[in-house]
Structures are given as structure tokens and as C-alpha cells.
Design a protein around this motif. Structure first.
Motif, mmCIF file in Angstrom:
data_model
loop_
_atom_site.group_PDB
_atom_site.id
_atom_site.type_symbol
_atom_site.label_atom_id
_atom_site.label_comp_id
_atom_site.label_asym_id
_atom_site.label_seq_id
_atom_site.Cartn_x
_atom_site.Cartn_y
_atom_site.Cartn_z
ATOM 1 N N PHE A 12 6.901 13.722 24.644
ATOM 2 C CA PHE A 12 7.832 12.199 23.935
ATOM 3 C C PHE A 12 8.596 11.895 25.678
ATOM 4 O O PHE A 12 8.739 10.962 25.497
ATOM 5 C CB PHE A 12 8.553 12.355 23.029
ATOM 6 N N CYS A 13 9.430 12.926 26.110
ATOM 7 C CA CYS A 13 9.969 12.711 26.881
ATOM 8 C C CYS A 13 9.522 12.851 28.098
ATOM 9 O O CYS A 13 10.242 11.701 28.831
ATOM 10 C CB CYS A 13 11.375 13.607 26.494
ATOM 11 N N ARG A 14 8.426 13.252 28.455
ATOM 12 C CA ARG A 14 7.903 13.521 28.993
ATOM 13 C C ARG A 14 7.261 11.799 29.749
ATOM 14 O O ARG A 14 7.625 11.254 30.377
ATOM 15 C CB ARG A 14 6.606 14.284 29.609
ATOM 16 N N LYS A 15 6.643 11.078 28.252
ATOM 17 C CA LYS A 15 6.256 9.751 28.343
ATOM 18 C C LYS A 15 7.602 8.637 28.945
ATOM 19 O O LYS A 15 7.108 8.641 30.273
ATOM 20 C CB LYS A 15 5.687 9.601 27.143
ATOM 21 N N GLY A 65 8.309 5.296 21.475
ATOM 22 C CA GLY A 65 7.920 4.808 21.493
ATOM 23 C C GLY A 65 8.580 3.502 21.060
ATOM 24 O O GLY A 65 7.993 2.639 22.588
ATOM 25 N N PRO A 66 9.720 3.205 20.955
ATOM 26 C CA PRO A 66 10.854 1.959 21.082
ATOM 27 C C PRO A 66 11.594 1.706 22.162
ATOM 28 O O PRO A 66 11.811 0.486 22.494
ATOM 29 C CB PRO A 66 11.720 2.427 19.285
ATOM 30 N N ILE A 67 11.599 2.929 22.646
ATOM 31 C CA ILE A 67 11.664 2.875 24.369
ATOM 32 C C ILE A 67 10.793 2.376 25.010
ATOM 33 O O ILE A 67 11.467 1.800 26.135
ATOM 34 C CB ILE A 67 12.397 4.157 24.753
ATOM 35 N N ARG A 92 -2.319 0.373 22.424
ATOM 36 C CA ARG A 92 -1.074 0.766 21.764
ATOM 37 C C ARG A 92 -2.029 1.543 20.726
ATOM 38 O O ARG A 92 -1.380 2.775 19.955
ATOM 39 C CB ARG A 92 -0.658 -0.973 21.232
ATOM 40 N N ARG A 93 -3.406 1.539 20.201
ATOM 41 C CA ARG A 93 -3.848 2.646 19.876
ATOM 42 C C ARG A 93 -3.909 3.984 20.396
ATOM 43 O O ARG A 93 -3.782 4.617 19.754
ATOM 44 C CB ARG A 93 -5.332 2.009 19.161
ATOM 45 N N LEU A 94 -4.525 3.812 21.820
ATOM 46 C CA LEU A 94 -5.084 5.232 21.953
ATOM 47 C C LEU A 94 -3.268 5.667 22.404
ATOM 48 O O LEU A 94 -2.546 6.864 22.518
ATOM 49 C CB LEU A 94 -4.928 4.923 23.116
ATOM 50 N N ILE A 95 -2.061 5.295 22.353
ATOM 51 C CA ILE A 95 -0.872 5.175 21.803
ATOM 52 C C ILE A 95 -0.720 6.090 21.297
ATOM 53 O O ILE A 95 -0.231 7.416 20.806
ATOM 54 C CB ILE A 95 0.470 4.366 22.825
ATOM 55 N N ARG B 88 14.497 -5.878 19.143
ATOM 56 C CA ARG B 88 13.389 -5.494 18.931
ATOM 57 C C ARG B 88 13.143 -3.698 18.830
ATOM 58 O O ARG B 88 12.534 -3.071 18.086
ATOM 59 C CB ARG B 88 12.116 -6.013 19.851
ATOM 60 N N ALA B 89 14.408 -2.845 20.098
ATOM 61 C CA ALA B 89 13.951 -1.195 19.886
ATOM 62 C C ALA B 89 14.757 -1.041 18.438
ATOM 63 O O ALA B 89 13.946 0.127 17.668
ATOM 64 C CB ALA B 89 15.185 -1.867 21.350
ATOM 65 N N GLU B 90 15.554 -1.610 17.676
ATOM 66 C CA GLU B 90 15.730 -0.834 16.700
ATOM 67 C C GLU B 90 15.030 -1.380 15.950
ATOM 68 O O GLU B 90 14.813 -0.966 14.138
ATOM 69 C CB GLU B 90 17.311 -2.064 16.139
ATOM 70 N N VAL B 91 14.042 -2.430 15.122
ATOM 71 C CA VAL B 91 12.946 -3.125 14.377
ATOM 72 C C VAL B 91 12.231 -1.677 15.210
ATOM 73 O O VAL B 91 11.450 -0.775 13.264
ATOM 74 C CB VAL B 91 12.570 -4.417 14.808
#
Lengths: 222, 222
Positions: A12-15, A65-67, A92-95, B88-91
């Protein structure tokens, strides 16, 4: 300066690291030993996980995800989630596929059991989980190959966050030498193309004290 | 006509149903018994899960996260993910909180063990998992209350997909009567406000044969 709190082998950090590089955004990194659960970590992210991104003005964005969506919002170019709604849905489906399904079925069973457990002093690896992870990994590499044979990149014509999410998981597993590349030429060819991107160089240069990656890890012609 | 393939008590399907109603989009629903793993299901979504949205032109969108983002893309009003990048990031952080962390720590342990397992003929509920789910649920209701006391809605000033995701999980658990409302007045007050929205009516009208919800389930003044 923007700061990314991270752990070296966390997919997740690498992404997030690759997305920041693709966007041309400058940042520094700070290792966060999440298992120490320091108060400052929980104040930044009540979930107690990394990545966490701290903006130069002190704003905090937590969860990969949010980042990544936030970075796409503030740096629309190059687009990594696509522009057409249906393309964005497929990216987003593949993420979700890699960050939830693959993570649960493969990464947790192999990286979690073989590496993180020992690293964090949580005891012996569970051999049943490792076997399940190895079996599941083969199905997932088949799926990566299936997509890569039919499309230029995993989600379609454009390189996207789907490729980054998949490659982030696979790169962490490649670091500990558990990817059966020899049987999956299409997945391997796709991964070689991701690996050769300048945004990926930082990941290939990672070296964790006491855990040397196999020789092919950083090799672009592996 | 747009069709949503769904399961009645799936929080992920419930989330999409509420979003469609909030957006004023017409749709019909078709129950998909995912455990039968019919070929058509796997062709629509290789992950074998619902929700799946079929657009009137036949386009397929799978996975609740991508479906909700897609609906936000094609129907920007009313905005359910916010407009400012930090909002949006918080949501999205809270969507991930409920759809991943809460799901794993609470929903799977309670709805999964107490209801789905019996429903699908998978054997006896695991009492250890149920106890863990009950304990975790209290921490999460504290967190919902903490947010609801400090903000108008969970993610900030505006009603958002964070409220919908949280309420979708909690409504499924409320259907099987496992929410300890009496000890969590702030969470209860927030849920009463979500419940009273017209978009939520369909969920409150759900009745699954052989599984009657407690009386307060559909009551707006519970």
C-alpha cells in the motif's frame, strides 16, 4: 515538504510512492513502525496503519485508497484512474481486486506469514496459510496474464493505478523471492514493462537490513 | 432499465441502493445467489460477488466501491463524496474504514457467523468469532458516536457516502438484532437521522422470508 509515513515492504505504501513519482510530486519518507502504536500515529490515523501522507501545510491524508484518489484530484495529469466513467470503474475494480482480494488471498498469506511475522516477532509462520497463499498466487498470476494478453495494460489501453496496485503487491512478494515467474510469461512480460518505468526505480533500490532480495529483484531483464 | 444484482442483507449492496436513491436514479433489483456461482455471475464479475450494476446499454460495473464512484461521476449532484480534495479524502477514509475494517472486525463476525453461515448451510456459528465481533462492535459504535458528536455528519458538514457506508453495515446488523443501541446514544441519534432519509426507506421495508427483524428495525423513533 510533503512527508510519507511508510513501511518498506507494504504494498500500500509502495503504491503511493509510485503514484507520487508518476505525478512528479516531491516528498520525503519516514518509516513508521506501526506495531509500536505510538500516540502520534493513532492521532494521524485512528486505524493505526500506513501509508499516511502529511502535506506541507500539515494536512493529514490516511489510507492508500484515499491518498491515491486525493493525488489524482490535485494532480489530474498524468491521469492514473482514467477519465471516462466506465474506464474509471474498471481501474477501480482492479485496484479493489489487488488491494483487497489479492491482499487477503496472497499477500497476507505469503508476505505476512513468511516475512512480517518473523520481522515483528509474532512467532512461527503458519505453513497452511503459506500453502494457501502459494496456490492462490497461481490463480492470480493467471488472471494478470489473461488481462495482459488482451489489453495493453491491466485495465485497458492506458497505464493506470490498476497496474501500480498490482505491481506494488507483486514487487513486495518478489523481494522475498516467492513469485513463480517461470510459469507465467505473460504476467512476467507485463511486470517487466512496469518495472522499467522511472517511477518504479525507488522500489527496486530498496534494501532492508537483514533481508536481501533475490538477484533478479532489481534486474529489468529478469 | 438499469439492474442491480444484489443480496438483501449485504451492506455493500445496501450502500449502492441508497446511493441510487439519493441520486434519483431508477433501477430494478435482481437477487443473485452468489454461492451458486453460476457462469453468468463470474462472467459479469470474476470476483463472484455482488453488487453488480448493469446499465441500460448492457455495460457492467462490479464492486460497490467502483459502482459508487461511477454513480458520483455520472450524477455529480447531489455530491456524496464532496468536492474539495481534503473532504473527499476524509469521506473515502471513512468508506474504507467501514467497508474494510468494520466489515472485517464486526460484520463478518456477526452477520457472517450468525446469519449467512446458517442461511448458506455452512454449519454452526463460531462462538469465538461472535464474541470478537460483539467486542469490536462497541469500539466502532464509540467511534461513530465520537464523530457524530463533533461533526454534523460522519465525514463533516455534509451528508456523504461515509454515512451511507456506515449505516448500510449497521442496518444489516440491526436487521438481525445485534446492535447494543442502549449504550450508544450519539451513534443512535446519528443513525436515526440517516434512517429518516427517503433514500433509506427501501432498506427498512426489506423482509427476508424466515428471518423477521426486531420491531425497532423499521421504526424511525427506535
Amino acid at each position: 515538504m510533503r512527508t510519507l509515513y511508510h513501511l518498506w515492504l507494504s504494498p500500500f505504501c509502495r503504491k503511493v510512492r509510485v503514484v507520487l513519482r508518476e505525478k512528479g510530486a516531491e516528498f520525503e519518507m519516514s518509516v513508521e513502525k506501526v506495531w509500536e502504536r505510538r500516540t502520534e500515529l493513532l492521532a494521524m490515523n485512528p486505524a493505526g496503519t500506513v501509508p499516511i501522507l502529511i502535506e506541507p501545510d500539515g494536512e493529514i491524508i490516511a489510507d492508500s485508497g484515499p491518498i491515491c484518489e486525493y493525488l489524482e484530484d490535485i494532480y489530474p495529469e498524468p491521469a492514473l484512474i482514467g477519465t471516462a466513467p466506465l474506464v474509471r470503474a474498471e481501474v477501480r475494480r482492479l485496484i479493489a481486486w489487488f488491494d483487497q482480494k489479492f491482499d487477503h488471498e496472497v499477500t497476507e498469506n505469503l508476505l505476512g506469514e513468511k516475512f512480517m511475522k518473523r520481522f515483528m516477532g509474532l512467532g512461527e509462520p503458519n505453513s497452511e496459510a503459506i500453502r494457501a497463499g502459494q496456490t492462490n498466487f497461481r490463480y492470480h498470476l493467471d488472471y494478470v496474464g489473461y488481462l495482459a494478453e488482451r489489453r495493453k495494460w491491466l485495465a485497458g489501453e492506458e497505464f493506470s493505478l490498476a497496474d501500480i496496485a498490482a505491481a506494488a503487491h507483486i514487487s513486495s512478494l518478489d523481494y522475498i523471492g516467492v513469485v513463480p515467474w517461470e510459469n507465467y510469461p505473460s504476467a512476467k512480460d507485463w511486470y517487466a514493462r512496469v518495472k522499467s518505468r522511472p517511477s518504479f526505480r525507488g522500489l527496486l533500490a530498496d534494501r532492508i537490513p537483514g533481508a536481501t532480495p533475490p538477484k533478479h529483484y532489481a534486474d529489468l531483464d529478469f
